[in-house]
Scaffold this motif. Structure first.
Motif, mmCIF file in Angstrom:
data_model
loop_
_atom_site.group_PDB
_atom_site.id
_atom_site.type_symbol
_atom_site.label_atom_id
_atom_site.label_comp_id
_atom_site.label_asym_id
_atom_site.label_seq_id
_atom_site.Cartn_x
_atom_site.Cartn_y
_atom_site.Cartn_z
ATOM 1 N N LEU A 146 -14.531 17.157 -16.789
ATOM 2 C CA LEU A 146 -14.392 16.902 -15.352
ATOM 3 C C LEU A 146 -12.925 16.991 -14.914
ATOM 4 O O LEU A 146 -12.609 17.566 -13.870
ATOM 5 C CB LEU A 146 -14.972 15.511 -15.024
ATOM 6 N N SER A 147 -12.037 16.439 -15.721
ATOM 7 C CA SER A 147 -10.617 16.454 -15.349
ATOM 8 C C SER A 147 -10.098 17.894 -15.243
ATOM 9 O O SER A 147 -9.401 18.235 -14.284
ATOM 10 C CB SER A 147 -9.788 15.675 -16.368
ATOM 11 N N ALA A 148 -10.452 18.720 -16.212
ATOM 12 C CA ALA A 148 -9.966 20.115 -16.193
ATOM 13 C C ALA A 148 -10.584 20.883 -15.026
ATOM 14 O O ALA A 148 -9.919 21.713 -14.399
ATOM 15 C CB ALA A 148 -10.286 20.794 -17.521
ATOM 16 N N VAL A 149 -11.854 20.587 -14.717
ATOM 17 C CA VAL A 149 -12.504 21.283 -13.605
ATOM 18 C C VAL A 149 -11.836 20.882 -12.286
ATOM 19 O O VAL A 149 -11.555 21.739 -11.430
ATOM 20 C CB VAL A 149 -14.024 20.981 -13.573
ATOM 21 N N ILE A 150 -11.564 19.587 -12.126
ATOM 22 C CA ILE A 150 -10.906 19.134 -10.884
ATOM 23 C C ILE A 150 -9.539 19.816 -10.752
ATOM 24 O O ILE A 150 -9.163 20.293 -9.683
ATOM 25 C CB ILE A 150 -10.755 17.589 -10.862
ATOM 26 N N PHE A 151 -8.821 19.898 -11.879
ATOM 27 C CA PHE A 151 -7.499 20.527 -11.810
ATOM 28 C C PHE A 151 -7.628 22.014 -11.467
ATOM 29 O O PHE A 151 -6.830 22.549 -10.696
ATOM 30 C CB PHE A 151 -6.754 20.357 -13.135
ATOM 31 N N SER A 152 -8.642 22.658 -12.019
ATOM 32 C CA SER A 152 -8.804 24.089 -11.705
ATOM 33 C C SER A 152 -9.196 24.265 -10.233
ATOM 34 O O SER A 152 -8.834 25.257 -9.606
ATOM 35 C CB SER A 152 -9.822 24.755 -12.639
ATOM 36 N N LEU A 153 -9.914 23.274 -9.664
ATOM 37 C CA LEU A 153 -10.255 23.344 -8.231
ATOM 38 C C LEU A 153 -8.986 23.231 -7.384
ATOM 39 O O LEU A 153 -8.840 23.904 -6.365
ATOM 40 C CB LEU A 153 -11.251 22.237 -7.855
ATOM 41 N N VAL A 154 -8.066 22.371 -7.835
ATOM 42 C CA VAL A 154 -6.778 22.243 -7.132
ATOM 43 C C VAL A 154 -6.054 23.597 -7.167
ATOM 44 O O VAL A 154 -5.503 24.054 -6.167
ATOM 45 C CB VAL A 154 -5.899 21.146 -7.796
ATOM 46 N N LEU A 155 -6.103 24.218 -8.332
ATOM 47 C CA LEU A 155 -5.469 25.527 -8.507
ATOM 48 C C LEU A 155 -6.082 26.555 -7.552
ATOM 49 O O LEU A 155 -5.372 27.309 -6.879
ATOM 50 C CB LEU A 155 -5.647 25.958 -9.964
ATOM 51 N N HIS A 156 -7.414 26.559 -7.475
ATOM 52 C CA HIS A 156 -8.085 27.505 -6.570
ATOM 53 C C HIS A 156 -7.735 27.194 -5.112
ATOM 54 O O HIS A 156 -7.503 28.112 -4.318
ATOM 55 C CB HIS A 156 -9.600 27.443 -6.754
ATOM 56 N N ALA A 157 -7.682 25.904 -4.797
ATOM 57 C CA ALA A 157 -7.368 25.507 -3.415
ATOM 58 C C ALA A 157 -5.976 26.016 -3.028
ATOM 59 O O ALA A 157 -5.754 26.427 -1.879
ATOM 60 C CB ALA A 157 -7.447 23.993 -3.278
ATOM 61 N N ALA A 158 -5.063 25.998 -4.015
ATOM 62 C CA ALA A 158 -3.693 26.443 -3.725
ATOM 63 C C ALA A 158 -3.623 27.943 -3.450
ATOM 64 O O ALA A 158 -2.655 28.422 -2.862
ATOM 65 C CB ALA A 158 -2.781 26.078 -4.892
ATOM 66 N N SER A 159 -4.652 28.682 -3.850
ATOM 67 C CA SER A 159 -4.631 30.135 -3.612
ATOM 68 C C SER A 159 -5.342 30.520 -2.304
ATOM 69 O O SER A 159 -5.461 31.701 -1.988
ATOM 70 C CB SER A 159 -5.286 30.862 -4.800
ATOM 71 N N LEU A 160 -5.791 29.502 -1.572
ATOM 72 C CA LEU A 160 -6.565 29.771 -0.357
ATOM 73 C C LEU A 160 -5.756 30.504 0.723
ATOM 74 O O LEU A 160 -6.330 31.100 1.637
ATOM 75 C CB LEU A 160 -7.093 28.447 0.235
ATOM 76 N N TYR A 161 -4.426 30.437 0.589
ATOM 77 C CA TYR A 161 -3.607 31.104 1.623
ATOM 78 C C TYR A 161 -3.844 32.610 1.624
ATOM 79 O O TYR A 161 -3.673 33.271 2.641
ATOM 80 C CB TYR A 161 -2.122 30.781 1.423
ATOM 81 N N MET A 162 -4.256 33.177 0.491
ATOM 82 C CA MET A 162 -4.455 34.629 0.433
ATOM 83 C C MET A 162 -5.688 35.071 1.245
ATOM 84 O O MET A 162 -5.555 35.945 2.100
ATOM 85 C CB MET A 162 -4.506 35.092 -1.018
ATOM 86 N N PRO A 163 -6.864 34.451 1.033
ATOM 87 C CA PRO A 163 -7.980 34.778 1.935
ATOM 88 C C PRO A 163 -7.643 34.459 3.394
ATOM 89 O O PRO A 163 -8.084 35.166 4.313
ATOM 90 C CB PRO A 163 -9.120 33.888 1.430
ATOM 91 N N ALA A 164 -6.818 33.393 3.598
ATOM 92 C CA ALA A 164 -6.450 33.030 4.971
ATOM 93 C C ALA A 164 -5.655 34.167 5.613
ATOM 94 O O ALA A 164 -5.848 34.473 6.804
ATOM 95 C CB ALA A 164 -5.629 31.737 4.961
ATOM 96 N N LEU A 165 -4.787 34.819 4.822
ATOM 97 C CA LEU A 165 -4.010 35.950 5.342
ATOM 98 C C LEU A 165 -4.934 37.105 5.752
ATOM 99 O O LEU A 165 -4.733 37.745 6.777
ATOM 100 C CB LEU A 165 -3.026 36.443 4.277
#
Lengths: 242, 326
Positions: free
Chosen positions: A103-122
């Motif tokens: 669970l901890s690693a999955v939550i961290f990977s979700l944070v990582l994915h969230a940080a890349s959201l600026y690209m779809p936003a562009l």
């Protein structure tokens, strides 16, 4: 469930309290950004949906690599440092340990994915894409990342150190990634079986095109569950060996 | 019923027996020491009692719960300090102890109270917010004890608690262990005999995976130390040596002159004749400067018990091959 949360929160804290987590996030975002600029956003005219699909394609690779790096230390490091004894002498089951770590690693990977959201936003700002398409892609990135974490967590249970765990996780990931190649050179029924077991090819494409495919969601959950339960069994067997 | 009971415990790694046929019982409130050379099997016994290593044969129970079949229940009853304290270097002392408390079923409402209690008991106030990775070995060992105590367990299992500590830290650790007497049942291992005798009510001597003797210091000496050497330093005393030789039980005497007109007499005797020897010295009119047993009586017992087995050196080499502190 409470113990899973306690273990996951401590582990998540260790991602943020050490350089490891930040290095993984920074490296993934830099590589993601470079690939996005170099391949997804090109001078050739492209539909916004195609740019987004290309972005998900590159991000899927990074999601898997990040999953290996996030999960390699989960139990191997505990064994190396001798802290695993704390779990073995506390009223905690092996299943709680494995699921808490996962669970901890999955939550961290979700944070990582969230940080890349600026690209779809562009893409959204400069083109026309649906939120559903973005959501479908991110669901698949998360599932793919979680599957890789489950692979590497098993390797981390079995390996004596993080390096071996990473190699083991990478081996499992590459094996299940390239099964579709094998499916092209064998006859039925293995052709269908290998194709179905491949974690990327046929299971990923619908999501990258904006379709949330329930059977593929079930496939990823099935893979994750299977490998997590293997990790539970691997940890349980350690009690016999000391 | 005893609080801790081990019946015919065995642990095999392939054909190699780390421990074999070990049986003992420990009553509530006792402090019991496992004494043995490195690789004797002490840690294996403690790991089995800690319920994270399954025995190959036999069973052990704590409060009636089997370490094999009721592992979760047993783990809630014990506090365990392995030879290396299980510390996360990136965490600070208080958050770490809070984490361990929650892991060990301390109710949320009592976590702060329990953490404060163990911090006070283990004298960690000055380093309460220091990162664990920055602590000295002595403090790390204390945090190790604190994590073992945080859920107020019935049984405390300490594997080599004084390993690597300096003399001051050893005294502090000894006082800490002694302060637990009565409130917790403690079982600890060590290969340092003097520490075991200072802290434990009872000693279990383990050699080559077998329990070779058990009892308190006096019991063991009476049972195994048949000969005793008594050293005297006296001045004057005509015919003292002849008088000592006439004592029943004295096997031999040796006299060495030392400085300032004093004489040193070494007396080999059967059993403890110190009282009779003192009477003879006084009767002879000599001035008595020293009367003592040579070395530690238990040390002689221990050496005798562990040296009787053949092939010690080969066994030590075998342990290393298996790859761990057994």
């Amino acid at each position: 469930m409470k113990k899973i949360g306690i273990i996951a929160m401590r582990e998540l804290g260790s991602f943020f309290n050490t350089w490891m987590g930040y290095v993984i996030v920074a490296a993934a975002l830099i590589i993601d950004g470079i690939l996005f600029n170099a391949y997804a956003v090109t001078s050739e005219p492209k539909l916004s949906a195609e740019v987004l699909a290309d972005f998900f394609y590159f991000a899927s690779g990074l999601s898997m690599v990040a999953g290996i790096f996030l999960a390699m230390r989960l139990l191997a490091e505990e064994k190396q440092n001798g802290t695993i004894v704390l779990f073995y002498t506390s009223p905690v089951t092996e299943r709680q340990i494995v699921y808490g770590k996962f669970l901890s690693a999955v939550i961290f990977s979700l944070v990582l994915h969230a940080a890349s959201l600026y690209m779809p936003a562009l893409i959204m700002v400069h083109g026309k894409i649906s939120v559903g398409h973005v959501a479908a892609g991110y669901i698949c990135l998360s599932l793919l990342g979680a599957t890789t974490i489950a692979f590497t967590l098993l390797a981390s249970c079995l390996a004596p150190n993080q390096l071996v765990a990473a190699v083991g996780g990478a081996f499992l990931t590459v094996f299940f990634l390239t099964l579709w190649l094998l499916s092209g050179v064998v006859d039925a029924p293995f052709k269908d079986l290998f194709g179905w077991l491949s974690i990327h090819n046929s299971h990923f494409t619908p999501f990258s095109n904006g379709i949330i495919s329930l059977k593929d969601v079930v496939f990823y959950f099935g893979m994750i569950f299977f490998f997590l339960e293997c990790s539970v069994r691997a940890l349980e067997s350690r009690r016999c060996q000391g | 019923m005893s609080l801790i009971s081990a019946q015919h415990l065995s642990k095999f790694y392939g054909d190699y027996a780390a421990i074999e046929g070990v049986s003992f019982s420990i009553e509530e409130g006792e402090i019991v020491g496992l004494l043995g050379l490195n690789g004797a099997g002490k840690s294996t016994i403690l790991k089995i009692l800690g319920s994270f290593l399954l025995p190959s044969g036999g069973d052990a129970s704590i409060s009636g719960f089997s370490v094999e079949h009721d592992a979760e229940k047993v783990r809630s009853l014990i506090g365990y300090l392995p030879d290396t304290p299980p510390l996360y270097d990136e965490m600070r002392v208080i958050p770490y102890l809070r984490y361990v408390a929650k892991l060990k079923n301390v109710p949320d409402a009592r976590v702060e109270e329990r953490v404060a209690d163990v911090i006070q008991k283990t004298n960690l106030e000055d380093v309460a917010w220091v990162q664990l990775g920055e602590l000295s070995h002595g403090f790390r060992q204390r945090v190790g004890i604190a994590q073992a105590l945080v859920h107020d367990p019935k049984v405390l299992i300490l594997d080599e608690p004084i390993n690597g500590l300096d003399p001051v830290q050893i005294v502090e650790m000894r006082d800490l262990i002694l302060s637990l007497r009565g409130r917790h049942t403690v079982i600890l291992s060590s290969h340092i005999l003097s520490e075991i005798t200072k802290t434990c009510d009872r000693i279990l001597i383990i050699d080559q995976g077998k329990l070779v003797a058990e009892g308190n210091e006096a019991d063991l000496e009476n049972k195994f130390a048949k000969n005793m050497r008594v050293n005297l330093e006296v001045k004057g005393g005509q015919g003292l040596e002849a008088s000592l030789k006439s004592l029943a039980g004295v096997k031999s005497t040796k006299t060495h002159p030392v400085q300032n007109g004093m004489t040193r007499i070494e007396i080999e005797c059967e059993g403890d004749l110190r009282s009779e020897i003192a009477s003879k010295v006084i009767a002879s009119g000599a001035s008595l400067y020293e009367l003592g047993r040579d070395g530690d009586g238990l040390e002689a017992v221990f050496m005798k018990l562990v040296k009787t087995s053949e092939g010690k050196a080969q066994r030590g080499a075998g342990n290393k091959e298996i790859g761990g502190d057994l």
